[in-house]
Write a protein that holds these residues in place. Sequence first.
Motif, PDB file in Angstrom:
ATOM      1  N   ASN A  94       0.822  -1.219   0.000  1.00 45.46           N
ATOM      2  CA  ASN A  94       0.000   0.000   0.000  1.00 45.46           C
ATOM      3  C   ASN A  94       0.854   1.265   0.000  1.00 45.46           C
ATOM      4  N   PHE A  95       1.990   1.185  -0.723  1.00 49.61           N
ATOM      5  CA  PHE A  95       2.902   2.324  -0.782  1.00 49.61           C
ATOM      6  C   PHE A  95       3.490   2.404  -2.185  1.00 49.61           C
ATOM      7  N   GLY A  96       2.588   2.475  -3.179  1.00 48.26           N
ATOM      8  CA  GLY A  96       3.025   2.591  -4.558  1.00 48.26           C
ATOM      9  C   GLY A  96       3.505   3.984  -4.894  1.00 48.26           C
ATOM     10  N   ILE A  97       3.839   4.196  -6.145  1.00 42.65           N
ATOM     11  CA  ILE A  97       4.392   5.480  -6.584  1.00 42.65           C
ATOM     12  C   ILE A  97       3.417   6.620  -6.342  1.00 42.65           C
ATOM     13  N   ALA A  98       2.116   6.380  -6.570  1.00 45.51           N
ATOM     14  CA  ALA A  98       1.130   7.442  -6.358  1.00 45.51           C
ATOM     15  C   ALA A  98       1.092   7.868  -4.894  1.00 45.51           C
ATOM     16  N   VAL A  99       1.170   6.901  -3.993  1.00 51.60           N
ATOM     17  CA  VAL A  99       1.202   7.231  -2.569  1.00 51.60           C
ATOM     18  C   VAL A  99       2.488   7.981  -2.237  1.00 51.60           C
ATOM     19  N   PHE A 100       3.601   7.521  -2.809  1.00 52.45           N
ATOM     20  CA  PHE A 100       4.879   8.208  -2.582  1.00 52.45           C
ATOM     21  C   PHE A 100       4.779   9.669  -3.012  1.00 52.45           C
ATOM     22  N   GLN A 101       4.235   9.915  -4.190  1.00 54.16           N
ATOM     23  CA  GLN A 101       4.147  11.282  -4.702  1.00 54.16           C
ATOM     24  C   GLN A 101       3.243  12.141  -3.827  1.00 54.16           C
ATOM     25  N   GLN A 102       2.150  11.563  -3.325  1.00 52.06           N
ATOM     26  CA  GLN A 102       1.254  12.320  -2.456  1.00 52.06           C
ATOM     27  C   GLN A 102       1.955  12.708  -1.155  1.00 52.06           C
ATOM     28  N   LEU A 103       2.639  11.730  -0.547  1.00 50.23           N
ATOM     29  CA  LEU A 103       3.357  12.028   0.686  1.00 50.23           C
ATOM     30  C   LEU A 103       4.518  12.978   0.447  1.00 50.23           C
ATOM     31  N   ARG A 104       5.158  12.846  -0.704  1.00 46.04           N
ATOM     32  CA  ARG A 104       6.253  13.767  -1.039  1.00 46.04           C
ATOM     33  C   ARG A 104       5.758  15.202  -1.069  1.00 46.04           C
ATOM     34  N   ALA A 105       4.586  15.427  -1.637  1.00 46.96           N
ATOM     35  CA  ALA A 105       4.021  16.775  -1.701  1.00 46.96           C
ATOM     36  C   ALA A 105       3.722  17.317  -0.307  1.00 46.96           C
ATOM     37  N   GLU A 106       3.377  16.412   0.618  1.00 49.93           N
ATOM     38  CA  GLU A 106       3.020  16.830   1.969  1.00 49.93           C
ATOM     39  C   GLU A 106       4.224  16.949   2.890  1.00 49.93           C
ATOM     40  N   GLN A 107       5.189  16.025   2.735  1.00 53.32           N
ATOM     41  CA  GLN A 107       6.269  15.922   3.715  1.00 53.32           C
ATOM     42  C   GLN A 107       7.660  16.189   3.157  1.00 53.32           C
ATOM     43  N   GLY A 108       7.775  16.243   1.835  1.00 52.68           N
ATOM     44  CA  GLY A 108       9.081  16.385   1.222  1.00 52.68           C
ATOM     45  C   GLY A 108       9.638  15.042   0.784  1.00 52.68           C
ATOM     46  N   PHE A 109      10.590  15.095  -0.150  1.00 53.43           N
ATOM     47  CA  PHE A 109      11.133  13.866  -0.730  1.00 53.43           C
ATOM     48  C   PHE A 109      11.886  13.038   0.302  1.00 53.43           C
ATOM     49  N   LEU A 110      12.759  13.665   1.072  1.00 53.89           N
ATOM     50  CA  LEU A 110      13.642  12.911   1.956  1.00 53.89           C
ATOM     51  C   LEU A 110      12.856  12.164   3.027  1.00 53.89           C
ATOM     52  N   ALA A 111      11.913  12.824   3.674  1.00 51.41           N
ATOM     53  CA  ALA A 111      11.127  12.175   4.719  1.00 51.41           C
ATOM     54  C   ALA A 111      10.330  11.010   4.146  1.00 51.41           C
ATOM     55  N   THR A 112       9.771  11.203   2.955  1.00 44.96           N
ATOM     56  CA  THR A 112       8.991  10.137   2.330  1.00 44.96           C
ATOM     57  C   THR A 112       9.896   8.976   1.934  1.00 44.96           C
ATOM     58  N   HIS A 113      11.054   9.292   1.401  1.00 48.02           N
ATOM     59  CA  HIS A 113      11.997   8.245   0.992  1.00 48.02           C
ATOM     60  C   HIS A 113      12.408   7.384   2.177  1.00 48.02           C
ATOM     61  N   ARG A 114      12.593   7.994   3.329  1.00 53.48           N
ATOM     62  CA  ARG A 114      12.979   7.237   4.513  1.00 53.48           C
ATOM     63  C   ARG A 114      11.827   6.351   5.000  1.00 53.48           C
ATOM     64  N   GLN A 115      10.603   6.837   4.902  1.00 55.29           N
ATOM     65  CA  GLN A 115       9.454   6.005   5.264  1.00 55.29           C
ATOM     66  C   GLN A 115       9.303   4.811   4.323  1.00 55.29           C
ATOM     67  N   TRP A 116       9.817   4.973   3.109  1.00 52.44           N
ATOM     68  CA  TRP A 116       9.671   3.977   2.042  1.00 52.44           C
ATOM     69  C   TRP A 116      10.674   2.831   2.167  1.00 52.44           C
ATOM     70  N   GLU A 117      11.607   2.909   3.106  1.00 54.85           N
ATOM     71  CA  GLU A 117      12.653   1.891   3.208  1.00 54.85           C
ATOM     72  C   GLU A 117      12.089   0.472   3.352  1.00 54.85           C
ATOM     73  N   PRO A 118      11.151   0.208   4.265  1.00 55.64           N
ATOM     74  CA  PRO A 118      10.659  -1.167   4.378  1.00 55.64           C
ATOM     75  C   PRO A 118       9.991  -1.675   3.103  1.00 55.64           C
ATOM     76  N   VAL A 119       9.389  -0.773   2.338  1.00 59.44           N
ATOM     77  CA  VAL A 119       8.738  -1.153   1.085  1.00 59.44           C
ATOM     78  C   VAL A 119       9.781  -1.581   0.062  1.00 59.44           C
ATOM     79  N   ARG A 120      10.870  -0.845  -0.032  1.00 67.05           N
ATOM     80  CA  ARG A 120      11.930  -1.203  -0.964  1.00 67.05           C
ATOM     81  C   ARG A 120      12.573  -2.533  -0.567  1.00 67.05           C
ATOM     82  N   VAL A 121      12.742  -2.753   0.733  1.00 66.96           N
ATOM     83  CA  VAL A 121      13.285  -4.030   1.207  1.00 66.96           C
ATOM     84  C   VAL A 121      12.367  -5.179   0.802  1.00 66.96           C
ATOM     85  N   TYR A 122      11.080  -4.998   1.019  1.00 64.56           N
ATOM     86  CA  TYR A 122      10.111  -6.037   0.651  1.00 64.56           C
ATOM     87  C   TYR A 122      10.208  -6.340  -0.842  1.00 64.56           C
TER      88      TYR A 122
END
Length: 204
Positions: A54-82
């Motif tokens: 439940n953390f596809g590119i569209a979700v990433f882009q939405q969170l990026r707009a709200e929180q910035g790229f770096l914060a979103t990228h760090r939240q995305w770590e477990p998704v990339r591991v999976y």
Amino acid sequence: MDLVEPIALAAPASILIGPTGAGKSTIGLLLSKRLNLPSVSMDGIAEPYYNECNFGIAVFQQLRAEQGFLATHRQWEPVRVYAVERVMSECGRVVLDLGAGHTHYENPVMFDRVKQAISSCPNVILLLPCADLDRSVRILKERCMSERGSDWIKDGYDFIAHWVKDSCNHDLATMTIFTEGKTPMETCEEIIDRMVTSSIEQNR
């Protein structure tokens, strides 16, 4: 000999890692032809795995707009591991371009999971322009600016410098190949030579 003709080498799967702009896609396609193995790009197949979290590119882009790229990228770590764990369990014998973001983690637990996931592959190939890491950073930044219009500094965080200099890629790699001054085919042939040598040494 025709250099693009597949060679008779019973090579295991190979993984290409390294920063954006290092040449993983180009070298991966050449290696796949020479080794007669399928070429797989993680960036091209990962979206379904992201969506399973439940953390596809569209979700990433939405969170990026709200929180910035770096914060979103760090939240995305477990998704990339999976995604890495899934592709390693499913891809079989391929030449895999793992993508820049799938090998760089600030959370050591996440990094250890990726290291374990790819540990069955004896050929994890780190591509860098040269042994001088500062020069590699400069080359890659110039290349990314020229080709993609970005220096990969996001919210004050220099992704290219970290991809090149921190320990993640270096710890994952079983070999490092420097590409400066070589054609893609010359780099490909050097990788194959190193793989053959490594295979012979392991079988002694």
